[in-house]
Design a protein around this motif. Structure first.
Motif, PDB file in Angstrom:
ATOM      1  N   PHE A 148       0.827  -1.207   0.000  1.00 40.04           N
ATOM      2  CA  PHE A 148       0.000   0.000   0.000  1.00 40.04           C
ATOM      3  C   PHE A 148       0.858   1.253   0.000  1.00 40.04           C
ATOM      4  O   PHE A 148       0.539   2.247  -0.663  1.00 40.04           O
ATOM      5  N   GLY A 149       1.975   1.211   0.723  1.00 37.26           N
ATOM      6  CA  GLY A 149       2.873   2.364   0.751  1.00 37.26           C
ATOM      7  C   GLY A 149       3.417   2.727  -0.611  1.00 37.26           C
ATOM      8  O   GLY A 149       3.763   3.896  -0.858  1.00 37.26           O
ATOM      9  N   VAL A 150       3.476   1.759  -1.518  1.00 31.93           N
ATOM     10  CA  VAL A 150       3.937   2.017  -2.886  1.00 31.93           C
ATOM     11  C   VAL A 150       2.791   2.422  -3.796  1.00 31.93           C
ATOM     12  O   VAL A 150       2.909   3.349  -4.607  1.00 31.93           O
ATOM     13  N   MET A 151       1.656   1.749  -3.700  1.00 29.20           N
ATOM     14  CA  MET A 151       0.614   1.882  -4.716  1.00 29.20           C
ATOM     15  C   MET A 151      -0.376   3.016  -4.469  1.00 29.20           C
ATOM     16  O   MET A 151      -1.119   3.396  -5.382  1.00 29.20           O
ATOM     17  N   HIS A 152      -0.407   3.603  -3.269  1.00 26.47           N
ATOM     18  CA  HIS A 152      -1.418   4.623  -3.009  1.00 26.47           C
ATOM     19  C   HIS A 152      -1.054   5.941  -3.683  1.00 26.47           C
ATOM     20  O   HIS A 152       0.092   6.183  -4.059  1.00 26.47           O
ATOM     21  N   GLY A 153      -2.048   6.809  -3.839  1.00 30.42           N
ATOM     22  CA  GLY A 153      -1.828   8.130  -4.409  1.00 30.42           C
ATOM     23  C   GLY A 153      -2.623   8.365  -5.672  1.00 30.42           C
ATOM     24  O   GLY A 153      -2.988   7.439  -6.401  1.00 30.42           O
ATOM     25  N   ALA A 154      -2.897   9.631  -5.946  1.00 24.97           N
ATOM     26  CA  ALA A 154      -3.725  10.033  -7.079  1.00 24.97           C
ATOM     27  C   ALA A 154      -2.970   9.933  -8.396  1.00 24.97           C
ATOM     28  O   ALA A 154      -1.740   9.866  -8.424  1.00 24.97           O
ATOM     29  N   ASP A 155      -3.730   9.915  -9.487  1.00 21.42           N
ATOM     30  CA  ASP A 155      -3.142  10.093 -10.811  1.00 21.42           C
ATOM     31  C   ASP A 155      -3.909  11.205 -11.530  1.00 21.42           C
ATOM     32  O   ASP A 155      -4.821  11.818 -10.968  1.00 21.42           O
ATOM     33  N   ASP A 156      -3.550  11.483 -12.779  1.00 21.62           N
ATOM     34  CA  ASP A 156      -4.151  12.593 -13.514  1.00 21.62           C
ATOM     35  C   ASP A 156      -5.376  12.181 -14.315  1.00 21.62           C
ATOM     36  O   ASP A 156      -5.903  12.980 -15.089  1.00 21.62           O
ATOM     37  N   VAL A 157      -5.831  10.932 -14.147  1.00 16.50           N
ATOM     38  CA  VAL A 157      -6.966  10.435 -14.912  1.00 16.50           C
ATOM     39  C   VAL A 157      -8.182  10.197 -14.029  1.00 16.50           C
ATOM     40  O   VAL A 157      -9.293  10.599 -14.369  1.00 16.50           O
ATOM     41  N   ASP A 158      -7.978   9.563 -12.895  1.00 19.09           N
ATOM     42  CA  ASP A 158      -9.081   9.230 -11.993  1.00 19.09           C
ATOM     43  C   ASP A 158      -9.473  10.476 -11.195  1.00 19.09           C
ATOM     44  O   ASP A 158      -8.736  10.917 -10.313  1.00 19.09           O
ATOM     45  N   PRO A 159     -10.652  11.053 -11.454  1.00 17.00           N
ATOM     46  CA  PRO A 159     -11.009  12.310 -10.782  1.00 17.00           C
ATOM     47  C   PRO A 159     -11.320  12.148  -9.306  1.00 17.00           C
ATOM     48  O   PRO A 159     -11.392  13.145  -8.577  1.00 17.00           O
ATOM     49  N   LEU A 160     -11.523  10.926  -8.844  1.00 15.05           N
ATOM     50  CA  LEU A 160     -11.835  10.698  -7.438  1.00 15.05           C
ATOM     51  C   LEU A 160     -10.613  10.292  -6.627  1.00 15.05           C
ATOM     52  O   LEU A 160     -10.706  10.118  -5.412  1.00 15.05           O
ATOM     53  N   SER A 161      -9.468  10.142  -7.280  1.00 18.48           N
ATOM     54  CA  SER A 161      -8.266   9.707  -6.565  1.00 18.48           C
ATOM     55  C   SER A 161      -7.652  10.858  -5.786  1.00 18.48           C
ATOM     56  O   SER A 161      -7.740  12.022  -6.185  1.00 18.48           O
ATOM     57  N   VAL A 162      -7.032  10.498  -4.657  1.00 18.54           N
ATOM     58  CA  VAL A 162      -6.445  11.510  -3.774  1.00 18.54           C
ATOM     59  C   VAL A 162      -5.077  11.025  -3.309  1.00 18.54           C
ATOM     60  O   VAL A 162      -4.780   9.838  -3.294  1.00 18.54           O
ATOM     61  N   THR A 163      -4.246  11.974  -2.942  1.00 19.91           N
ATOM     62  CA  THR A 163      -2.966  11.662  -2.331  1.00 19.91           C
ATOM     63  C   THR A 163      -3.007  12.134  -0.883  1.00 19.91           C
ATOM     64  O   THR A 163      -3.191  13.321  -0.611  1.00 19.91           O
ATOM     65  N   VAL A 164      -2.884  11.195   0.036  1.00 20.67           N
ATOM     66  CA  VAL A 164      -2.899  11.462   1.470  1.00 20.67           C
ATOM     67  C   VAL A 164      -1.693  10.755   2.066  1.00 20.67           C
ATOM     68  O   VAL A 164      -1.390   9.620   1.701  1.00 20.67           O
ATOM     69  N   GLU A 165      -1.009  11.410   2.972  1.00 27.70           N
ATOM     70  CA  GLU A 165       0.171  10.803   3.599  1.00 27.70           C
ATOM     71  C   GLU A 165      -0.199   9.482   4.269  1.00 27.70           C
ATOM     72  O   GLU A 165      -1.255   9.359   4.906  1.00 27.70           O
ATOM     73  N   HIS A 166       0.675   8.495   4.129  1.00 26.84           N
ATOM     74  CA  HIS A 166       0.481   7.208   4.799  1.00 26.84           C
ATOM     75  C   HIS A 166       1.501   7.101   5.930  1.00 26.84           C
ATOM     76  O   HIS A 166       2.668   6.788   5.700  1.00 26.84           O
ATOM     77  N   PRO A 167       1.074   7.356   7.177  1.00 25.47           N
ATOM     78  CA  PRO A 167       2.023   7.322   8.297  1.00 25.47           C
ATOM     79  C   PRO A 167       2.581   5.921   8.522  1.00 25.47           C
ATOM     80  O   PRO A 167       1.930   4.914   8.232  1.00 25.47           O
ATOM     81  N   SER A 168       3.786   5.872   9.061  1.00 25.91           N
ATOM     82  CA  SER A 168       4.376   4.581   9.441  1.00 25.91           C
ATOM     83  C   SER A 168       4.043   4.329  10.902  1.00 25.91           C
ATOM     84  O   SER A 168       4.621   4.925  11.803  1.00 25.91           O
ATOM     85  N   GLY A 169       3.076   3.461  11.147  1.00 30.17           N
ATOM     86  CA  GLY A 169       2.667   3.173  12.504  1.00 30.17           C
ATOM     87  C   GLY A 169       1.530   4.054  12.960  1.00 30.17           C
ATOM     88  O   GLY A 169       1.077   4.961  12.259  1.00 30.17           O
ATOM     89  N   TYR A 170       1.071   3.784  14.186  1.00 29.58           N
ATOM     90  CA  TYR A 170      -0.072   4.493  14.749  1.00 29.58           C
ATOM     91  C   TYR A 170       0.165   4.685  16.241  1.00 29.58           C
ATOM     92  O   TYR A 170       0.444   3.732  16.976  1.00 29.58           O
ATOM     93  N   ALA A 171       0.059   5.948  16.692  1.00 28.68           N
ATOM     94  CA  ALA A 171       0.314   6.263  18.099  1.00 28.68           C
ATOM     95  C   ALA A 171      -0.884   6.919  18.768  1.00 28.68           C
ATOM     96  O   ALA A 171      -0.754   7.526  19.828  1.00 28.68           O
ATOM     97  N   GLY A 172      -2.055   6.785  18.143  1.00 22.92           N
ATOM     98  CA  GLY A 172      -3.247   7.423  18.685  1.00 22.92           C
ATOM     99  C   GLY A 172      -3.976   6.554  19.686  1.00 22.92           C
ATOM    100  O   GLY A 172      -3.455   5.547  20.170  1.00 22.92           O
ATOM    101  N   PRO A 173      -5.207   6.932  20.034  1.00 17.88           N
ATOM    102  CA  PRO A 173      -6.007   6.171  21.003  1.00 17.88           C
ATOM    103  C   PRO A 173      -6.216   4.734  20.536  1.00 17.88           C
ATOM    104  O   PRO A 173      -6.447   4.474  19.357  1.00 17.88           O
ATOM    105  N   ARG A 174      -6.149   3.806  21.488  1.00 14.47           N
ATOM    106  CA  ARG A 174      -6.258   2.375  21.151  1.00 14.47           C
ATOM    107  C   ARG A 174      -7.549   1.826  21.777  1.00 14.47           C
ATOM    108  O   ARG A 174      -7.529   1.117  22.771  1.00 14.47           O
TER     109      ARG A 174
END
Length: 462
Positions: A230-256
């Motif tokens: 997923f870290g490689v394949m995620h992210g928008a392109d110039d064709v799919d109008p619904l695609s988005v690029t959002v940072e993919h954090p390494s790990g999770y430190a929030g509420p569990r």
């Protein structure tokens, strides 16, 4: 070598422990030995894969970076564009449909060193929760050949589970990644709506529900592999109008905190499935998560709206003569006709628009719920995988399947990320659960899935 994860293969190739050529040869040999039993792979890409492996090994010998997926053999579902072979979607009349370009996320994976070695089977146009079509035939469940392997990414799931490939690429409109992964005893990531661009670079008029509720994602034998892919394949392109690029954090430190639903919406659950969910809840509690049995909002209504929207939009396409340039399989047509018997179609503009408007109400409720409980833990399906032919046995069967898959399709309806994780096996039946996170919360779902994976030993059909 066929027992190694994608992460282990990439590390070994990068270190020079073994070559990409050796990995590809091992994968092709495993396909030759196993695929005749399960029919998961439709096309073997031996020549192209060996050429790619040789080129990758040459780059390594020249001191170049081979990429984070160096030498990892993958399968690519029959409805994802890969110029090495036709994109058929399991349709006989599309057997010569070789795409002009790869899907954007396929190009990203190739650039990262992944090597496609095969195509994965699917039901034609991905409509059924089974994997069978008139072009390639039936994929066999490697655990129990009397039961379906799930769909629609069934070929890729079985290819991963049986060691033919280290990872597979599929998509998920109504559980089509998570359900076959569950049936095969592997992991899969249903990504958030838009996080991975479309499976084709051609712009086609598609039903709105497909654009909003169908996503692309990976199948693998470990959660770490899902994260890597997923870290490689995620992210928008110039064709799919619904695609988005959002940072993919390494790990999770929030509420569990985890909300556990054993019997979503109270529609009934198989006892072994209920036990698997509670065992997973206990494992997360032991890993430090605060666990509470509490129902997420409106699963019954979300599942109902998913069925109404998908049925309403697909009905003209599937039942009107001349829409497709060739015939659909008898099984697909029969399944869809049976399916819509119990569905109140949204046959007026007001009803259709009202369903989409109501979606925002439920999405807001789930957003607030996820603020309190970052993870929802529940069954992938509330019943065992059905016997072959069950979904073609009449309208009552199609309704029973939809009810069993209600938590699956709720995630699709809301566009939420979810990970399917195996938790063991009873007899010849894999057990497992799914964890659902907020929109763009793949890292949260993956963190919970890692803790679950640590608590249960991996399983293999053979």
């Amino acid at each position: 070598m066929n027992n190694l994860t994608a992460t282990e293969i990439a590390g070994g190739v990068r270190r020079g422990t073994f070559t990409a050529a050796a990995v590809v040869d091992a994968s092709l040999a495993r396909i030759g030995a196993v695929n005749p039993q399960v029919n998961a792979v439709t096309v073997v890409l031996a020549e192209q894969a060996r050429e790619a492996a040789a080129a990758l090994d040459a780059r390594i010998a020249a001191g170049q970076d081979p990429g984070p997926l160096a030498g990892v053999p993958i399968s690519v579902k029959e409805n994802i564009d890969l110029t090495w072979s036709a994109t058929t979607s399991g349709l006989p009349f599309a057997a010569g449909n070789v795409p002009a370009a790869n899907a954007t996320f396929v190009d990203k994976l190739l650039a990262a060193g992944a090597i496609p070695v095969a195509r994965g089977n699917m039901p034609d146009i991905g409509l059924r929760w089974d994997t069978d079509n008139d072009l390639f035939g039936r994929t066999v469940n490697p655990w129990d050949d009397t039961r379906v392997p799930g769909g629609s990414s069934g070929g890729d799931a079985v290819a991963v589970a049986t060691g033919m490939v280290a990872a597979g690429l599929g998509n998920d409109y109504g559980g089509s990644l998570r359900l076959p992964a569950h049936a095969a005893g592997i992991t899969a990531l249903r990504t958030s709506a838009g996080r991975v661009a479309a499976p084709s670079r051609s712009v086609e008029p598609l039903p709105l529900s497909i654009q909003h509720m169908a996503v692309n994602g990976p199948l693998a034998r470990s959660v770490a592999d899902l994260d890597l892919l997923f870290g490689v394949m995620h992210g928008a392109d110039d064709v799919d109008p619904l695609s988005v690029t959002v940072e993919h954090p390494s790990g999770y430190a929030g509420p569990r905190r985890v909300a556990v639903t054993v019997d979503p919406a109270g529609w009934g659950v198989d006892p072994q499935t209920a036990s698997a969910v509670r065992a997973a809840a206990a494992a997360l509690a032991a890993a430090g998560w605060d666990v509470e049995e509490v129902e997420p909002p409106s699963v019954d209504r979300c599942a109902t709206l998913w069925r109404q929207l998908s049925s309403t939009e697909n009905a003209p396409m599937l039942l009107t003569p001349g829409i497709f340039p060739g015939p659909l399989s008898a099984g697909t047509v029969q399944y869809f006709k049976d399916n819509i018997v119990d569905v109140e179609l949204l046959d007026t503009s007001a009803a259709y628009q009202g369903a989409w408007a109501e979606r925002f109400v439920h999405a807001a409720a789930w957003r607030a719920f996820h603020a309190r409980y970052p993870i929802v833990l529940g069954p992938v399906t509330t019943q065992p995988m059905p016997l072959i032919g069950f979904d073609l046995s009449g309208p009552a069967a199609t309704t029973a399947l939809w009810k069993a898959h209600r938590l699956l399709v709720t995630a699709n309806f809301l566009g939420l990320p979810a990970v399917a994780v195996p938790t063991g096996v009873t007899g010849r039946r894999p057990l497992g659960v799914q964890v659902i996170a907020r929109l763009h919360g793949e890292h949260i779902a993956l963190a919970a899935a890692r803790d679950l994976e640590d608590a249960f030993p991996p399983i293999r059909p053979f």
